[in-house]
Write a protein that holds these residues in place. Structure first.
Motif, short mmCIF file in Angstrom:
data_model
loop_
_atom_site.label_atom_id
_atom_site.label_comp_id
_atom_site.label_asym_id
_atom_site.label_seq_id
_atom_site.Cartn_x
_atom_site.Cartn_y
_atom_site.Cartn_z
N GLY A 88 8.42 75.11 118.19
CA GLY A 88 7.70 73.85 118.13
C GLY A 88 7.59 73.19 119.50
O GLY A 88 8.16 73.67 120.48
N GLY A 89 6.85 72.10 119.54
CA GLY A 89 6.70 71.38 120.80
C GLY A 89 5.54 70.43 120.76
O GLY A 89 4.97 70.16 119.71
N LEU A 90 5.20 69.95 121.94
CA LEU A 90 4.08 69.02 122.12
C LEU A 90 2.89 69.78 122.68
O LEU A 90 3.03 70.52 123.67
CB LEU A 90 4.49 67.90 123.09
CG LEU A 90 3.39 66.93 123.53
CD1 LEU A 90 2.87 66.13 122.34
CD2 LEU A 90 3.93 66.01 124.62
N VAL A 91 1.75 69.61 122.05
CA VAL A 91 0.55 70.31 122.48
C VAL A 91 -0.64 69.37 122.36
O VAL A 91 -0.66 68.48 121.50
CB VAL A 91 0.34 71.60 121.66
CG1 VAL A 91 0.10 71.27 120.19
CG2 VAL A 91 -0.78 72.45 122.21
N GLN A 92 -1.64 69.56 123.21
CA GLN A 92 -2.84 68.73 123.15
C GLN A 92 -3.76 69.20 122.02
O GLN A 92 -3.71 70.38 121.63
CB GLN A 92 -3.59 68.80 124.48
CG GLN A 92 -2.84 68.14 125.63
CD GLN A 92 -3.68 68.08 126.89
OE1 GLN A 92 -4.65 68.81 127.05
NE2 GLN A 92 -3.31 67.18 127.79
N PRO A 93 -4.59 68.32 121.52
CA PRO A 93 -5.56 68.74 120.51
C PRO A 93 -6.40 69.91 121.01
O PRO A 93 -6.81 69.93 122.17
CB PRO A 93 -6.42 67.49 120.31
CG PRO A 93 -5.51 66.35 120.64
CD PRO A 93 -4.64 66.86 121.75
N GLY A 94 -6.61 70.88 120.11
CA GLY A 94 -7.33 72.09 120.49
C GLY A 94 -6.44 73.19 121.01
O GLY A 94 -6.90 74.33 121.19
#
Length: 115
Positions: free
Chosen positions: A9-15
């Motif tokens: 898991g983690g932080l990701v930008q839209p798209g």
């Protein structure tokens, strides 16, 4: 008994994309079902994708065409490839598996989709 350990898991930008992994403590071929679920704040836990008892796959309508569940039997691991992520995919993602009459959960891995 089945122990399930998620990662990825983690932080990701839209798209963007992420791949989650779930390692089981026993042969995944011995499990009746195994898959991915998620729970967003204030919402109920929901099915994302799973291998059924027949070995086929089932996806939630909201992720069809974007997410792909797969497995690698030699390491007792399943994966969730998540593409074209949207903010509404933000949730705690759990690996879950059923062995006979008991359902087991992993500890969860956070996925946050935000710019």
């Amino acid at each position: 008994q089945v122990q399930l350990v998620e990662s990825g898991g983690g932080l990701v930008q839209p798209g963007g994309s992420l791949r989650l992994s779930c390692a089981a403590s026993r042969s995944i071929s011995s499990l009746n079902t195994m898959g991915w679920y998620r729970q967003a704040p204030g919402k109920q836990r929901e099915l994302v994708a799973t291998f059924t008892s027949s070995g086929s796959t089932t996806y939630a309508d909201s992720v069809k065409g974007r997410f792909t569940i797969s497995r690698y039997n030699p390491t007792n691991t399943i994966y969730l490839q998540m593409n074209s992520l949207k903010p509404e995919d933000t949730a705690l993602y759990y690996c879950g598996a059923r062995l006979i009459a008991t359902f087991y959960w992993g500890q969860g891995t956070q996925v946050t989709v935000s710019s």
